[in-house]
Design a protein around this motif. Structure first.
Motif, PDB file in Angstrom:
ATOM      1  N   GLY A 220       0.800  -1.226   0.000  1.00  0.00           N
ATOM      2  CA  GLY A 220       0.000   0.000   0.000  1.00  0.00           C
ATOM      3  C   GLY A 220       0.824   1.264   0.000  1.00  0.00           C
ATOM      4  N   GLY A 223       1.506   3.076  -4.255  1.00  0.00           N
ATOM      5  CA  GLY A 223       0.379   3.572  -5.039  1.00  0.00           C
ATOM      6  C   GLY A 223       0.544   3.349  -6.533  1.00  0.00           C
ATOM      7  N   GLY A 224       1.595   2.650  -6.935  1.00  0.00           N
ATOM      8  CA  GLY A 224       1.835   2.405  -8.360  1.00  0.00           C
ATOM      9  C   GLY A 224       0.814   1.465  -8.967  1.00  0.00           C
ATOM     10  N   ARG A 226      -2.326   1.484  -8.579  1.00  0.00           N
ATOM     11  CA  ARG A 226      -3.683   2.015  -8.488  1.00  0.00           C
ATOM     12  C   ARG A 226      -4.466   1.816  -9.778  1.00  0.00           C
ATOM     13  N   LEU A 227      -5.760   1.658  -9.604  1.00  0.00           N
ATOM     14  CA  LEU A 227      -6.653   1.489 -10.742  1.00  0.00           C
ATOM     15  C   LEU A 227      -7.982   2.148 -10.406  1.00  0.00           C
ATOM     16  N   SER A 228      -8.778   2.408 -11.427  1.00  0.00           N
ATOM     17  CA  SER A 228     -10.082   3.029 -11.197  1.00  0.00           C
ATOM     18  C   SER A 228     -11.147   1.950 -11.125  1.00  0.00           C
ATOM     19  N   ILE A 233     -10.246   5.612  -6.859  1.00  0.00           N
ATOM     20  CA  ILE A 233      -8.896   5.041  -6.912  1.00  0.00           C
ATOM     21  C   ILE A 233      -8.805   3.903  -5.908  1.00  0.00           C
ATOM     22  N   PHE A 235      -6.130   0.509  -4.673  1.00  0.00           N
ATOM     23  CA  PHE A 235      -4.796  -0.077  -4.789  1.00  0.00           C
ATOM     24  C   PHE A 235      -4.947  -1.594  -4.929  1.00  0.00           C
ATOM     25  N   CYS A 237      -2.873  -3.866  -4.464  1.00  0.00           N
ATOM     26  CA  CYS A 237      -2.150  -4.636  -3.439  1.00  0.00           C
ATOM     27  C   CYS A 237      -2.899  -4.768  -2.116  1.00  0.00           C
ATOM     28  N   VAL A 238      -3.585  -3.718  -1.669  1.00  0.00           N
ATOM     29  CA  VAL A 238      -4.281  -3.828  -0.381  1.00  0.00           C
ATOM     30  C   VAL A 238      -5.802  -3.903  -0.517  1.00  0.00           C
TER      31      VAL A 238
END
Lengths: 281, 465
Positions: A220, A223-224, A226-228, A233, A235, A237-238
């Motif tokens: 987390g 933030g790389g 991230r997606l919509s 937004i 993340f 990963c988390v």
């Protein structure tokens, strides 16, 4: 250090490894992933957990040699060690209460679709597993998949094995034939997940996709990844990696995942160049 | 007789136009002669106002007196009585708003260069101290520390010195937290951080890397494993984004991601495995120390133009004066009273092409006491860019709060802990640093780690009475 206990070649550029990682195996669940570094100065790459053995304290990973790091990983052998191996990361898939499910895997995605199908199958759910590959040469885990579902629908893009069809065609036929799915789980290339979500959207069937975005730390922090999702937004990963396929902005995610393509290609070239040098010696 | 010079002995630095192309340390440090000369500026006041400004209570006049006598190793020992990471603090503490702002010499002229002297003494000790670290006698108790950043390292060091068996759990593959992934090499060389960590290992502290508390194990699992008290110093790692259109274009980084790629993953090295965009025109949004670090890193990564885009004025910049000064010297361009409205990108390549900004003016003071920036109608303009780095703050990571029943957090997601002892709502769990305060400074986190260590000791001793 994390020892490679087993290594198997599944097809020309796809390999399977079993890694000694008791901390990870203790808590791992379907849908979660790990991050590894091959060596001291290596890149951190995320890979989904293909299976785990809590008693032996091992994790199985399956990867395709596409970038410099996965190529380097593929060169390691049984007995070699990975420098870092952290997990389990991400949220586990929510499979509870599902009675009838279509699991759709595309290519390498089948390595991740398979444990989901297996978990559901073991929970007593009826599982239609639709596995698609480009051609017969890259088919992986056929026997394992067959044992992990009620019906296996194996198709290829070119018809070189089984039926010539796209996974979305098969899925649509099954739905139209009256199969009432509680959920469709799609794992594979983003373009495939996008079209699976488009296939199920008119029917209003809950569709879960697994977003394997580019990430650095996996906890987390960067933030790389991230997606919509539904305009917000998130993340991968988390908050993920599983998301509602009807809400994910796939077009954006596909473009984000291509960000380092040029540098990746360059790194692979440099890597192969080095390999060539080694062979010449 | 004290040295009555009104100014500090200047700090030797690399030339701005040389250093903005390399990652070597900007300030090169005092020589012994410079340190002695600066130390003689201290008046050795009886009431020691400087000490009251230090979150960990370093005995400042005492150590400076030893420097003036040339007793550098003794001075280092004096600092280490209260501070676990002097080489780090001498470099990154905001001395101008802590010890040095209380210095009586600052009433007329410049304060004594306490930070510069601390750094000199710590570096001298690292280079010359050959005394072996002695492991303390074990006291038979086992404690855990979650997160190997400044709060956790300080807490671990203090507890280890009391004889506890301390295990530090760290999610990344390297210990150090923000000292390793965030603060750049040119401001804090990683070898120095590593040396401080090695000293803790010599004290007997055990580090378990690649271990994510909240995923690999929960806090309750750790208690079940026999840890009698747990300190949570997991930091404020979750980046905040601007929530403007275009923020997901390729080339928009959080400062965390950009700095992690550059520092921790060493993307500044030619043969690094981790890729990074080598942008030519970069805007960094924000005005804190992290924004300065990101901007100065981008310049060193080869950017020709680097802007700091900040919605308030220069006087409101939260960054340390020294960092702002260094950034300006290195050619960073400040766009004050400027707010981002939209990130612009190429629809085909999806790469950033610019950022639409709006001019602001300062209105009435807001809740923070600072004058609120208000947009000026019709003042939009476009900055041509190929990367945007967002440095507008971070919030605590959700992994621990979402997996620890009974651990109270506030609406910002910060763990609720009392400032004096770090006591949380969950028995045996202590917390401090950014996980409690939200993003703050290294030294505040260290102070919290230190106070929590004392409270944990008391807790464990009372429980075993």
């Amino acid at each position: 250090m994390y020892k490679i206990l087993e290594k198997k070649t599944l097809n020309a550029n796809t390999k399977q490894m079993v890694i000694d990682a008791p901390h990870v195996a203790k808590k791992a669940q379907p849908g979660q992933f790990i991050i590894l570094r091959v060596d001291e100065d290596g890149e951190r790459i995320p890979l989904t957990i293909a299976s785990y053995d809590r008693e032996k304290g091992t994790i199985m990973i399956i990867f395709q040699e596409v970038g410099a790091t996965t190529k380097k990983l593929g060169l390691l052998n049984e007995g070699d060690c990975l420098h870092d191996f952290v997990g389990p990361l991400g949220r586990a898939s929510e499979l509870e209460g599902l009675k009838k499910v279509a699991v759709v895997g595309g290519g390498l995605g089948c390595a991740i679709a398979y444990p989901q199908a297996k978990a559901l199958h073991e929970m007593g759910a009826e599982v239609d597993l639709i596995a698609g590959f480009r051609n017969k040469d890259i088919i992986i885990l056929e026997d394992e998949m067959r044992a992990a579902c009620t019906n296996l629908h194996l198709v290829t893009d070119d018809g070189s094995n089984g039926r010539k069809a796209l996974v979305t065609q098969v899925l649509k036929e099954l739905i139209d034939a009256g199969n009432q799915y509680d959920a469709v789980i799609a794992i594979g290339p983003m373009i495939m997940m996008k079209f699976v979500a488009e296939t199920t959207r008119p029917y209003g069937i809950k569709t879960i996709v697994s977003m394997n975005s580019t990430m650095v730390d996996g906890t987390g922090m960067c933030g790389g990844c991230r997606l919509s999702v539904g305009g917000e937004i998130k993340f991968a990963c988390v908050d993920g990696p599983d998301f509602d396929g009807h809400l994910v902005d796939f077009d954006e995610s596909m473009r984000r995942s291509a960000m380092y393509k040029k540098q990746e290609a360059h790194a692979v070239e440099a890597h192969e160049c080095n390999l060539h040098k080694m062979e010449v010696k | 007789m004290a040295n009555m010079s009104l100014t500090k002995v200047p700090m030797p630095e690399q030339d701005p136009n040389v250093r903005n192309k390399n990652f070597e340390e900007v300030a090169t440090g005092y020589t012994a002669e410079m340190a002695i000369e600066e130390a003689t500026r201290c008046l050795n006041c009886k009431n020691k106002p400087c000490v009251s400004g230090c979150p960990v209570g370093v005995q400042i006049p005492e150590f400076i007196a030893l420097v003036a006598e040339g007793k550098f190793l003794e001075a280092a020992a004096k600092i280490k009585e209260t501070s676990a990471l002097p080489a780090v603090c001498g470099r990154v503490c905001p001395q101008e708003s802590q010890c040095e702002c209380k210095c009586v010499r600052a009433i007329k002229g410049e304060a004594v260069g306490i930070g510069r002297l601390e750094r000199f003494v710590a570096d001298y000790a690292m280079a010359h101290d050959t005394a072996e670290i002695v492991k303390p006698e074990p006291n038979g108790h086992k404690v855990a520390v979650v997160g190997a950043g400044p709060a956790g390292l300080t807490c671990a060091g203090d507890l280890a010195r009391k004889g506890y068996a301390v295990t530090v759990f760290e999610a990344l593959h390297t210990a150090g937290g923000v000292l390793m992934y965030g603060i750049p090499e040119f401001r804090l060389p990683k070898a120095i951080v590593q040396k401080e960590i090695d000293n803790l290992k010599a004290l007997g502290v055990e580090f378990v890397l690649n271990f994510v508390v909240g995923r690999s194990e929960t806090i309750d699992d750790l208690f079940a494993d026999g840890y009698e008290a747990i300190f949570v110093g997991s930091g404020a790692g979750l980046p905040t984004f601007m929530h403007v259109p275009g923020e997901n274009y390729n080339g928009v980084y959080s400062a965390n991601e950009y700095l992690t790629r550059v520092n921790l993953m060493k993307a500044y090295k030619e043969d690094a495995a981790t890729p990074i965009l080598r942008a030519k025109r970069v805007a960094v949004v924000g005005g804190g120390n992290v924004a300065m670090d990101a901007a100065r890193s981008a310049k060193r990564m080869g950017a020709e133009e680097v802007y700091i885009v900040y919605r308030r004025g220069e006087a409101e910049l939260p960054a340390r004066l020294e960092e702002i000064h260094h950034a300006k010297e290195e050619g960073i361009v400040f766009k004050f009273l400027t707010a981002p409205v939209e990130v612009l990108g190429d629809p085909d390549t999806y790469l950033v092409t610019g950022m639409k900004c709006q001019q602001m003016e300062l209105g009435e003071p807001d809740a923070s006491g600072r004058r609120r920036p208000v947009p000026i109608e019709g003042s939009e303009f476009v900055l041509d860019l190929d990367a945007v780095i967002v440095a507008i703050g971070t919030s605590p990571n959700p992994l621990i709060r979402s997996t620890t029943p009974g651990l109270e957090t506030n609406k910002r997601g910060c763990i609720v802990a009392d400032d004096e002892h770090g006591i949380t709502s969950k028995d045996g769990v202590f917390a401090g640093g950014d996980a409690v305060t939200g993003a703050a400074t290294v030294i505040l986190a260290m102070g919290a780690g230190k106070r929590a260590a004392a409270a944990m000791d008391e807790y464990v001793q009372n429980k075993n009475k």
